[in-house]
Write a protein that holds these residues in place. Structure first.
Motif, PDB file in Angstrom:
ATOM      1  N   ASP A   1       0.732  -1.226   0.113  1.00 19.80           N
ATOM      2  CA  ASP A   1      -0.012   0.005   0.001  1.00 19.80           C
ATOM      3  C   ASP A   1       0.760   1.381  -0.034  1.00 19.80           C
ATOM      4  O   ASP A   1       0.523   2.287  -0.604  1.00 19.80           O
ATOM      5  CB  ASP A   1      -1.022   0.107   1.285  1.00 19.80           C
ATOM      6  N   GLY A   2       1.904   1.292   0.537  1.00 16.89           N
ATOM      7  CA  GLY A   2       2.996   2.407   0.648  1.00 16.89           C
ATOM      8  C   GLY A   2       3.467   2.355  -0.842  1.00 16.89           C
ATOM      9  O   GLY A   2       3.482   3.832  -1.289  1.00 16.89           O
TER      10      GLY A   2
ATOM     11  N   MET B   1      -0.690  -5.477  -1.998  1.00 19.20           N
ATOM     12  CA  MET B   1      -0.844  -6.161  -0.748  1.00 19.20           C
ATOM     13  C   MET B   1      -0.941  -5.215   0.376  1.00 19.20           C
ATOM     14  O   MET B   1      -0.241  -4.553   0.889  1.00 19.20           O
ATOM     15  CB  MET B   1       0.351  -7.110  -0.391  1.00 19.20           C
TER      16      MET B   1
ATOM     17  N   ASN C   1      -1.761  -3.766   3.755  1.00 17.27           N
ATOM     18  CA  ASN C   1      -1.840  -4.211   5.092  1.00 17.27           C
ATOM     19  C   ASN C   1      -1.899  -2.890   5.988  1.00 17.27           C
ATOM     20  O   ASN C   1      -1.611  -2.748   7.212  1.00 17.27           O
ATOM     21  CB  ASN C   1      -0.458  -4.860   5.665  1.00 17.27           C
TER      22      ASN C   1
ATOM     23  N   ILE D   1      -0.192  -0.262   6.624  1.00 23.91           N
ATOM     24  CA  ILE D   1       0.885  -0.138   7.446  1.00 23.91           C
ATOM     25  C   ILE D   1       2.224  -0.267   6.499  1.00 23.91           C
ATOM     26  O   ILE D   1       2.066  -0.788   5.169  1.00 23.91           O
ATOM     27  CB  ILE D   1       1.258  -1.243   8.599  1.00 23.91           C
ATOM     28  N   TYR D   2       3.309   0.534   6.869  1.00 21.68           N
ATOM     29  CA  TYR D   2       4.536   0.206   6.272  1.00 21.68           C
ATOM     30  C   TYR D   2       5.360  -0.663   6.730  1.00 21.68           C
ATOM     31  O   TYR D   2       5.788  -0.385   8.351  1.00 21.68           O
ATOM     32  CB  TYR D   2       5.376   1.506   6.386  1.00 21.68           C
ATOM     33  N   GLY D   3       5.115  -2.017   6.552  1.00 18.97           N
ATOM     34  CA  GLY D   3       5.842  -3.276   7.058  1.00 18.97           C
ATOM     35  C   GLY D   3       7.473  -3.135   7.005  1.00 18.97           C
ATOM     36  O   GLY D   3       8.107  -3.057   8.202  1.00 18.97           O
TER      37      GLY D   3
END
Ligand SMILES: Cc1ncc(C[n+]2csc(CCOP(=O)(O)OP(=O)(O)O)c2C)c(N)n1
Ligand code: SF4
Ligand SMILES: [Mg+2]
Lengths: 296, 658
Positions: A100-101, A126, A128, A130-132
């Motif tokens: 998403d980022g 994908m 989520n 958030i920045y994983g």
């Protein structure tokens, strides 16, 4: 794209990369990877005709885990790299993937323009929230109030609605999946890849390490299948827009929208002679003289 | 002495200078003459001031020069601005609607008014731009050029517009010509015409043509002056050249598309100017890392930031060296003239593919936009196309795309080939493309892969021809330049020699990798090295220091947006030799130019600057110029502008009688 009817039977194993995914155990991206392989097998696409292009992020590591051609490019640039490859060889089945980022943050500009360009490109995000990879900062889809490493007092920005943006930007296939609903996700991917034109699948793919809000449970409590919705018409743009904005207690999964519109590749006269990679290089004397002759 | 003339055409944007300039340039080129034009304009679609110079000669011309023989003035303002520059023996051509104050005319310069309305009254209602065509007709007589060739060009130009338009244009041209025949003796220009047709081209056009000849298949772009004309030329000729042209949403997309295309197996190019290039830099590093070929053209304009969109500069050398993080193989080439733009572009594609890396072509507005004749025999589509090494075999699904080799180049495979699947990653990776960046540490693989990529630079250098000293082997001064200034320095050296300062030249086309040892060997034998470049900091001089340890004795710079010209270089070199500093104060001519701008913005173009003199001291904290303004009609005093000589500030406008 070649969809080979009588091709030798291919199995998921043929698509197995020789690197085992190093995602955290339980990461949603495992389900996405599995569905992508299943869809390619289902469509009988030879793996060497597949080019998976990603940006940077946990999710963008995906091309390394599938036995096909891949480019693991720059953060936010999966789409233009994929576009260039597709323009060079529109016989390739080009699939862009990322987070998403990557897609809705740093790469949102490319994302929207690729949609209105309607290339024959599939984009799997994908999502989520958030920045994983960078260990848990807010992302463009992070819920309001969510406390992340970069928003310790809670996120104050309104999350974007990627599916609504896609519809407004002219994407011709818009869907949402959930990595825990494997069967539906595989089916959506197969449809998206087979779709002629730009297809976006936003996939809820929970980050079990850094997102303690949007967990599997959180999604399970909210998602419902559009297919179960009586009389939903995926060619109706206003209906799709309404669904794309639905968020909160109930969140739709499935194919929101699909229409046919001429793809970019059909409008380019030079493609009539086949993919650019197969074109002859250079100029013949007559053309060269004509081009230079214009300047005398 | 070979005959030569410089014609200046001045007017406002929208006055149709380009068309008349184009006809004149092509007419001269069809007569077999050499032509070099330069258009100095501002960022305006209409109005303002546009100044097109066409230098035409029997001998090969390498720059726009620094004189003026005939002025064609399309508005009043242009008469007043440029008449004082016309050299003795020349003339000023203008529509009788305008006036040329005899006081302005330098000695030996003729005023040639052309009664356009009278001459063309039988041709029907004509648009105002037709005055240009009448003036062109008169010029052809005065300059001793052939009116028939110009008539032929107008026929061709307006063929698609029908007989009536052709009749008007050719009729107007002839009317102007015949009027001049009747009323004026020709000026003193005697020509020998070989009538060997020469194409008149720009550097940008030759980059486009070079790309087509090299087999480029995708050109992606985002508009930015002065690179846009490559986009326009290629878009117009897409089907003929076989190049798909794609305007994208920004330069990030542009370069990433080109790299994606290169990775997939075609030749791709993109072009921009400094600002766009800055956006491209991360991806240029990616091309180095994933070993994808790409040709990136930076057509430099005045920086920093948005800078001077319509002015030239060589200010991005440092940017090209520093583009993107980390060390990676890259090649930087600066073509020297329009013909070289063709050759360098073809070569750039070969290097990019053979060595699988980004090649940066550094051009500039001057090279991109000036038009010059080239010898048609010297360009041919018959160019060498070298695509580098490709892996054969099936790879059995375990293809080592980034195999360690002596040359650093690993044979590549085209995505779509059975059995050769691999992943190209921007993270550090091993021979197969598998990331090592997330291992605890893998210093050995990192080292090996990094060395492999960087080894390519040694191989590229072996392939690049070493620079040579041009001119006499022993000289008082050695001029060192790069890129588009080659022709200016050549002529400046010749003039210095006439003035008793022997000069030779070292011109650098390949800036990275750099033939440092060879350059050091050459320069250490030179008496007085003077680097000449169009930027503030002396970026080449710094590069020379870094690569050779040689500190140039002097650096001649120019960063006011105007191109270097022979006179400027000669004067600066003389300053250097004499130990004089360059006078960087506001000059009289510059104060006058500022006054014109003031008049346009604040006084509705109703005045003009008359005398410019040194003003009284004391009031403004710096020495000043007093620019007297007079009314356009009747020359009545209107007021006085006070302009600072140190700061260029307009301190005051003192209205007459106020
Ligand atoms: C130009 C640039 N800026 C920042 C980064 C650092 N970075 C790497 S991944 C990432 C965010 C990843 O988030 P997302 O795309 O959602 O992927 P996820 O890890 O959540 O799957 C960032 C900011 C980078 N690699 N490049
Ligand atoms: S940090 Fe989150 S997104 Fe990244 S691998 Fe772990 S669970 Fe997946
Ligand atoms: Mg994410």
């Amino acid at each position: 794209m070649t969809i080979m009817k009588d091709a030798p039977e291919r199995t998921i194993k043929d698509l197995e990369g020789d690197v085992h995914p190093d995602w955290c155990p339980g990461c949603g991206d495992f389900g996405v990877l599995k569905s992508l392989k299943e869809a390619i097998v289902e469509l009988k696409i030879p793996s060497h005709e597949v080019l998976v292009v990603s940006g940077i992020g946990c999710s963008s590591n995906l091309p390394g885990f599938i036995h096909a051609y891949g480019v693991h490019s720059l953060h936010g640039r999966a789409i233009p790299v994929a576009t260039g490859a597709l323009l060079a060889n529109h016989k390739l089945r080009v699939i862009a993937v990322g987070g998403d980022g990557d897609g809705y943050g740093i790469g949102i500009g490319h994302c929207l323009h690729a949609m209105r360009r309607n290339l024959n490109l599939t984009y799997i995000v994908m999502d989520n929230e958030i920045y994983g990879l960078t260990t848990g900062q807010t992302s463009p889809t992070t819920t309001e109030g969510h406390k992340t490493k970069s928003t310790p007092r809670g996120n104050v920005e309104k999350p974007i609605q990627p599916l609504a943006l896609a519809l407004a930007a002219g994407a011709t296939f818009v869907a949402r999946g959930f990595s825990a609903n494997q069967k539906q996700l595989t089916e959506l991917m197969a449809q998206a890849i087979a779709h002629k034109g730009f297809s976006l699948i936003d996939v809820f793919s929970p980050c079990v390490t850094f997102n303690k809000i949007n967990t599997y449970q959180w999604f399970k409590e909210r998602v419902y299948d559009l297919d179960a919705e009586q009389g939903y018409d995926p060619t109706d743009l206003s209906a799709a827009l309404a669904k794309s904005l639905e968020w909160g207690e109930r969140i739709p999964l499935g194919k929101l929208y699909q229409v046919e519109r001429p793809v970019y590749e059909d409008t380019e006269p030079l493609f009539r002679k086949g993919p650019l990679v197969d074109h002859k290089l250079g100029l013949d004397k007559a053309t060269f003289d004509e081009l230079l002759g214009e300047s005398t | 002495m070979a005959t030569e003339i410089t014609v200046g055409i001045a007017g406002a944007a929208g006055d149709g200078l380009d068309r008349v300039g184009d006809t004149l340039a092509r007419a001269a080129a069809r007569l077999g003459l050499s032509v070099f034009t330069y258009n100095s304009y501002q960022s305006l679609i209409r109005g303002g001031h546009t100044w097109l110079r066409l230098r035409i000669g029997e001998k090969k011309l390498t720059n726009h020069g620094d004189r003026l023989d005939v002025l064609i003035a399309l508005n009043q303002d242009s008469i007043e601005r440029h008449v004082p520059e016309v050299a003795s023996g020349g003339a000023v051509l203008f529509n009788t609607k305008l006036e040329c104050d005899p006081d302005l005319l330098p000695k030996g310069v003729r005023a040639v008014p052309i009664p356009v309305a009278d001459l063309t009254k039988d041709l029907g209602r004509l648009p105002p731009v037709m005055q240009n065509t009448a003036a062109l007709g008169a010029l052809l007589h005065l300059a001793g050029l052939d009116v028939e060739v110009a008539a032929e060009i107008l026929h061709e130009t307006f063929r698609h517009k029908g007989e009536e338009i052709i009749r008007q244009n050719v009729g107007t041209l002839r009317a102007g010509y015949e009027h001049a025949v009747k009323t004026e003796k020709p000026l003193d220009f005697k020509w020998k015409f070989s009538r060997k047709r020469r194409p008149v081209v720009t550097g940008n056009q030759m980059i486009g043509l070079g790309a087509a000849a090299a087999g480029c298949k995708l050109y992606s772009a985002y508009p930015m002056s002065p690179a846009s004309s490559i986009l326009h030329w290629l878009a117009t000729h897409s089907e003929k050249t076989g190049i798909v042209v794609k305007q994208a949403e920004d330069e990030l997309a542009v370069v990433n598309m080109a790299i994606g295309a290169g990775h997939a197996g075609i030749r791709a190019m993109c072009a921009t100017s400094g600002g766009g290039f800055a956006l491209m830099t991360e991806a240029i590093g990616m091309a180095g890392m994933i070993e994808a070929p790409v040709v990136v053209v930076n057509v430099m304009r005045g920086g920093p930031s948005t800078g001077l969109p319509t002015k030239t500069e060589q200010g991005d050398l440092n940017q090209a060296f520093g583009a993107s993080q980390g060390d990676f193989p890259r090649v930087i080439v600066a073509p020297r003239d329009a013909l070289d733009c063709y050759e360098a572009t073809v070569e750039a594609f070969n290097i990019a593919e053979e060595f699988q890396l980004p090649v940066i072509l550094l051009s500039d507005l001057y090279l991109a936009e000036h038009r010059s004749t080239i010898d048609a025999d010297r360009v041919s589509p018959d160019v060498k196309i070298e695509r580098g090494e490709w892996a054969n075999g099936t790879g059995n699904g375990r293809f080592r795309r980034f195999r360690l080799t002596k040359s650093g180049v690993s044979p590549r495979a085209r995505p779509g080939t059975p059995g050769m699947m691999f992943i190209a990653g921007t993270d550090e990776h091993d021979e197969r493309g598998v990331l090592v960046s997330d291992e605890h540490t893998n210093a050995a693989i990192r080292r090996k892969m990094h060395e492999k990529r960087m080894r390519k630079m040694d191989e590229v250098l072996k392939r690049l021809p070493a620079p040579k000293l041009e001119g006499p082997s022993k000289a008082k001064v050695t001029l060192v330049g790069w890129g588009s200034t080659h022709g200016v320095l050549e002529e400046a050296a010749a003039r210095l020699e006439e003035d008793g300062i022997t000069a030779n030249r070292l011109h650098l086309k390949y800036l990275y990798p750099f033939h440092g040892r060879k350059v050091k060997e050459i320069l250490s034998k030179c008496k007085r090295t003077i680097v000449v470049e169009a930027n503030y900091a002396g970026q080449l001089a710094r590069h020379l220091r870094a690569e050779t340890g040689i500190e140039a004795k002097h650096v001649v710079t120019r960063y006011d947006g105007e191109p270097l010209d022979p006179d400027y270089v000669v004067q600066r070199v003389k300053d250097c030799v004499a130990g004089r500093a360059q006078d960087l104060k506001v000059q009289k001519a510059e104060a006058r130019e500022m006054a014109y701008h003031y008049i346009r913005i604040h006084l509705h173009d109703e005045a003009r600057p008359a005398r410019v003199s040194k003003g009284a001291k004391g009031r403004h904290g710096e020495p000043v110029f007093d620019v007297e303004l007079v009314s356009r009609k009747g020359k009545e005093p209107r007021g006085r502008l006070v302009i600072g000589r140190e700061t260029g500030a307009i301190h005051a406008y003192e209205e007459q009688g106020a």
